[in-house]
Design a protein around this motif. Structure first.
Motif, PDB file in Angstrom:
ATOM      1  N   LEU A  40       9.076 -12.613 -44.281  1.00 37.59           N
ATOM      2  CA  LEU A  40       8.415 -12.026 -43.110  1.00 37.59           C
ATOM      3  C   LEU A  40       8.092 -13.089 -42.063  1.00 37.59           C
ATOM      4  O   LEU A  40       8.152 -12.832 -40.863  1.00 37.59           O
ATOM      5  N   ASN A  41       7.748 -14.284 -42.538  1.00 35.70           N
ATOM      6  CA  ASN A  41       7.424 -15.383 -41.618  1.00 35.70           C
ATOM      7  C   ASN A  41       8.621 -15.730 -40.740  1.00 35.70           C
ATOM      8  O   ASN A  41       8.476 -15.956 -39.539  1.00 35.70           O
ATOM      9  N   GLN A  42       9.792 -15.796 -41.362  1.00 35.97           N
ATOM     10  CA  GLN A  42      10.993 -16.138 -40.611  1.00 35.97           C
ATOM     11  C   GLN A  42      11.310 -15.065 -39.571  1.00 35.97           C
ATOM     12  O   GLN A  42      11.713 -15.379 -38.453  1.00 35.97           O
ATOM     13  N   PHE A  43      11.122 -13.782 -39.943  1.00 33.31           N
ATOM     14  CA  PHE A  43      11.355 -12.692 -38.986  1.00 33.31           C
ATOM     15  C   PHE A  43      10.404 -12.809 -37.807  1.00 33.31           C
ATOM     16  O   PHE A  43      10.811 -12.725 -36.654  1.00 33.31           O
ATOM     17  N   ALA A  44       9.117 -12.981 -38.110  1.00 33.49           N
ATOM     18  CA  ALA A  44       8.117 -13.064 -37.040  1.00 33.49           C
ATOM     19  C   ALA A  44       8.382 -14.262 -36.145  1.00 33.49           C
ATOM     20  O   ALA A  44       8.329 -14.152 -34.918  1.00 33.49           O
ATOM     21  N   TRP A  45       8.676 -15.418 -36.753  1.00 35.39           N
ATOM     22  CA  TRP A  45       8.911 -16.628 -35.967  1.00 35.39           C
ATOM     23  C   TRP A  45      10.185 -16.503 -35.138  1.00 35.39           C
ATOM     24  O   TRP A  45      10.217 -16.878 -33.969  1.00 35.39           O
ATOM     25  N   GLY A  46      11.239 -15.963 -35.729  1.00 34.10           N
ATOM     26  CA  GLY A  46      12.511 -15.826 -35.009  1.00 34.10           C
ATOM     27  C   GLY A  46      12.427 -14.852 -33.846  1.00 34.10           C
ATOM     28  O   GLY A  46      13.041 -15.059 -32.803  1.00 34.10           O
ATOM     29  N   GLU A  47      11.664 -13.797 -34.002  1.00 36.91           N
ATOM     30  CA  GLU A  47      11.545 -12.777 -32.950  1.00 36.91           C
ATOM     31  C   GLU A  47      10.355 -13.017 -32.034  1.00 36.91           C
ATOM     32  O   GLU A  47      10.146 -12.273 -31.084  1.00 36.91           O
ATOM     33  N   LYS A  48       9.533 -14.003 -32.359  1.00 35.33           N
ATOM     34  CA  LYS A  48       8.314 -14.299 -31.586  1.00 35.33           C
ATOM     35  C   LYS A  48       7.433 -13.052 -31.475  1.00 35.33           C
ATOM     36  O   LYS A  48       6.916 -12.717 -30.422  1.00 35.33           O
ATOM     37  N   GLY A  49       7.272 -12.352 -32.604  1.00 36.95           N
ATOM     38  CA  GLY A  49       6.489 -11.121 -32.585  1.00 36.95           C
ATOM     39  C   GLY A  49       5.668 -10.974 -33.842  1.00 36.95           C
ATOM     40  O   GLY A  49       5.354 -11.951 -34.519  1.00 36.95           O
ATOM     41  N   GLU A  50       5.332  -9.742 -34.156  1.00 42.53           N
ATOM     42  CA  GLU A  50       4.535  -9.429 -35.333  1.00 42.53           C
ATOM     43  C   GLU A  50       5.385  -8.627 -36.300  1.00 42.53           C
ATOM     44  O   GLU A  50       6.187  -7.803 -35.883  1.00 42.53           O
ATOM     45  N   TYR A  51       5.161  -8.865 -37.583  1.00 40.60           N
ATOM     46  CA  TYR A  51       5.841  -8.099 -38.620  1.00 40.60           C
ATOM     47  C   TYR A  51       4.836  -7.707 -39.683  1.00 40.60           C
ATOM     48  O   TYR A  51       3.870  -8.428 -39.935  1.00 40.60           O
ATOM     49  N   LEU A  64      -0.436  -5.557 -51.534  1.00 43.11           N
ATOM     50  CA  LEU A  64      -1.178  -5.865 -50.316  1.00 43.11           C
ATOM     51  C   LEU A  64      -0.255  -5.674 -49.116  1.00 43.11           C
ATOM     52  O   LEU A  64       0.961  -5.826 -49.219  1.00 43.11           O
ATOM     53  N   TRP A  65      -0.851  -5.343 -47.996  1.00 40.06           N
ATOM     54  CA  TRP A  65      -0.103  -5.308 -46.746  1.00 40.06           C
ATOM     55  C   TRP A  65      -0.248  -6.676 -46.099  1.00 40.06           C
ATOM     56  O   TRP A  65      -1.345  -7.205 -45.987  1.00 40.06           O
ATOM     57  N   VAL A  66       0.883  -7.223 -45.672  1.00 40.09           N
ATOM     58  CA  VAL A  66       0.902  -8.550 -45.071  1.00 40.09           C
ATOM     59  C   VAL A  66       1.371  -8.424 -43.629  1.00 40.09           C
ATOM     60  O   VAL A  66       2.401  -7.817 -43.352  1.00 40.09           O
ATOM     61  N   ALA A  67       0.581  -9.006 -42.731  1.00 39.94           N
ATOM     62  CA  ALA A  67       0.951  -9.045 -41.315  1.00 39.94           C
ATOM     63  C   ALA A  67       1.141 -10.495 -40.918  1.00 39.94           C
ATOM     64  O   ALA A  67       0.264 -11.333 -41.163  1.00 39.94           O
ATOM     65  N   SER A  68       2.288 -10.804 -40.330  1.00 39.77           N
ATOM     66  CA  SER A  68       2.565 -12.152 -39.803  1.00 39.77           C
ATOM     67  C   SER A  68       2.643 -12.048 -38.293  1.00 39.77           C
ATOM     68  O   SER A  68       3.362 -11.205 -37.761  1.00 39.77           O
ATOM     69  N   GLU A  69       1.894 -12.916 -37.632  1.00 36.14           N
ATOM     70  CA  GLU A  69       1.865 -12.889 -36.170  1.00 36.14           C
ATOM     71  C   GLU A  69       2.024 -14.300 -35.621  1.00 36.14           C
ATOM     72  O   GLU A  69       1.386 -15.241 -36.098  1.00 36.14           O
ATOM     73  N   VAL A  70       2.869 -14.439 -34.621  1.00 36.20           N
ATOM     74  CA  VAL A  70       3.100 -15.729 -33.992  1.00 36.20           C
ATOM     75  C   VAL A  70       1.913 -16.053 -33.083  1.00 36.20           C
ATOM     76  O   VAL A  70       1.462 -15.206 -32.309  1.00 36.20           O
ATOM     77  N   LEU A  71       1.413 -17.278 -33.189  1.00 34.27           N
ATOM     78  CA  LEU A  71       0.334 -17.756 -32.318  1.00 34.27           C
ATOM     79  C   LEU A  71       0.939 -18.657 -31.250  1.00 34.27           C
ATOM     80  O   LEU A  71       1.804 -19.492 -31.533  1.00 34.27           O
ATOM     81  N   GLU A  72       0.470 -18.466 -30.018  1.00 35.09           N
ATOM     82  CA  GLU A  72       1.007 -19.231 -28.895  1.00 35.09           C
ATOM     83  C   GLU A  72      -0.095 -20.035 -28.234  1.00 35.09           C
ATOM     84  O   GLU A  72      -1.274 -19.643 -28.261  1.00 35.09           O
ATOM     85  N   ASP A  73       0.290 -21.150 -27.614  1.00 39.04           N
ATOM     86  CA  ASP A  73      -0.688 -21.940 -26.878  1.00 39.04           C
ATOM     87  C   ASP A  73      -0.860 -21.353 -25.479  1.00 39.04           C
ATOM     88  O   ASP A  73      -0.280 -20.307 -25.148  1.00 39.04           O
ATOM     89  N   GLU A  74      -1.651 -22.012 -24.650  1.00 43.95           N
ATOM     90  CA  GLU A  74      -1.937 -21.479 -23.310  1.00 43.95           C
ATOM     91  C   GLU A  74      -0.702 -21.437 -22.418  1.00 43.95           C
ATOM     92  O   GLU A  74      -0.669 -20.714 -21.421  1.00 43.95           O
ATOM     93  N   ASN A  75       0.360 -22.170 -22.762  1.00 40.08           N
ATOM     94  CA  ASN A  75       1.611 -22.145 -21.993  1.00 40.08           C
ATOM     95  C   ASN A  75       2.588 -21.099 -22.501  1.00 40.08           C
ATOM     96  O   ASN A  75       3.689 -20.990 -21.991  1.00 40.08           O
ATOM     97  N   GLY A  76       2.185 -20.365 -23.538  1.00 38.92           N
ATOM     98  CA  GLY A  76       3.064 -19.348 -24.098  1.00 38.92           C
ATOM     99  C   GLY A  76       4.046 -19.893 -25.114  1.00 38.92           C
ATOM    100  O   GLY A  76       4.969 -19.188 -25.519  1.00 38.92           O
ATOM    101  N   GLU A  77       3.863 -21.139 -25.526  1.00 36.71           N
ATOM    102  CA  GLU A  77       4.751 -21.750 -26.515  1.00 36.71           C
ATOM    103  C   GLU A  77       4.226 -21.449 -27.922  1.00 36.71           C
ATOM    104  O   GLU A  77       3.053 -21.668 -28.208  1.00 36.71           O
ATOM    105  N   PRO A  78       5.104 -20.984 -28.818  1.00 31.48           N
ATOM    106  CA  PRO A  78       4.658 -20.706 -30.184  1.00 31.48           C
ATOM    107  C   PRO A  78       4.365 -22.005 -30.936  1.00 31.48           C
ATOM    108  O   PRO A  78       5.093 -22.979 -30.818  1.00 31.48           O
ATOM    109  N   TRP A  79       3.247 -22.003 -31.686  1.00 34.57           N
ATOM    110  CA  TRP A  79       2.888 -23.207 -32.442  1.00 34.57           C
ATOM    111  C   TRP A  79       2.565 -22.922 -33.908  1.00 34.57           C
ATOM    112  O   TRP A  79       2.481 -23.841 -34.725  1.00 34.57           O
ATOM    113  N   GLY A  80       2.360 -21.636 -34.247  1.00 34.59           N
ATOM    114  CA  GLY A  80       2.014 -21.349 -35.625  1.00 34.59           C
ATOM    115  C   GLY A  80       2.075 -19.872 -35.943  1.00 34.59           C
ATOM    116  O   GLY A  80       2.377 -19.040 -35.077  1.00 34.59           O
ATOM    117  N   LEU A  81       1.772 -19.563 -37.201  1.00 36.93           N
ATOM    118  CA  LEU A  81       1.756 -18.178 -37.680  1.00 36.93           C
ATOM    119  C   LEU A  81       0.411 -17.893 -38.324  1.00 36.93           C
ATOM    120  O   LEU A  81      -0.125 -18.732 -39.048  1.00 36.93           O
TER     121      LEU A  81
END
Length: 172
Positions: A40-51, A64-81
């Motif tokens: 799920l992490n790879q999907f979320a990171w590759g699509e820059k979205g939530e899964y 359990l239900w697992v939600a992975s969401e990409v976190l972005e900095d103030e410039n809109g650049e992804p830096w984490g999940l």
């Protein structure tokens, strides 16, 4: 965050290095290694979205239900999940309520459609009756016209004979 919400079982914050590898920045999950390996992490990171997905957690021994969401900095650049694991019980309640509400809406929609069909059928029957009435009215007009003509022809002859008798034409 996880301690403040009883439905949240685990939360894990993953940082992504320049090679695209995930590393744990913070977590309350004793099995944090399993969080690193979630597809799920790879999907979320590759699509820059939530899964969202449902997984089995060996530590709690439940789904359990697992939600992975990409976190972005103030410039809109992804830096984490951010990975959040939520108890299936709460999701089950929401899903159950959603299913019930959906069935109620479906039943209501079916009733509305049936009422509209019945109403349409009544209008169709009235339209057919109106067409029949127009046809019968036309037949009546034709009958009156023919009957009138058939009655006028002999009456005209009788009228002519009476006129001749009254005027004593040719003295007879």
């Amino acid at each position: 965050l996880a301690e403040g919400n009883e439905q949240v079982v685990y939360m894990t914050l993953l940082k992504v290095d320049e090679r695209g590898q995930f590393s744990v920045a913070a977590s309350n999950n004793p099995g944090v290694q399993s969080d690193l390996e979630l597809p799920l992490n790879q999907f979320a990171w590759g699509e820059k979205g939530e899964y969202l997905a449902q997984v089995y957690d060996p530590y709690t021994q439940e789904n359990l239900w697992v939600a992975s969401e990409v976190l972005e900095d103030e410039n809109g650049e992804p830096w984490g999940l951010l990975i959040t694991k939520v108890s299936e019980d709460r999701i089950g309640e929401v899903m159950s309520r959603t299913n019930r509400d959906s069935l109620i809406i479906l039943a209501f929609s079916v009733v509305i459609v049936l009422l509209l069909l019945v109403n349409h059928l009544r209008f169709f029957e009235r339209s057919m009756m109106y067409d029949k009435l127009r046809e019968i009215d036309q037949m009546k007009d034709d009958f009156v016209s023919v009957a009138s003509h058939e009655l006028k022809t002999p009456l005209t002859a009788i009228k002519s004979y009476l006129y001749m008798v009254e005027k004593d034409v040719d003295g007879q």
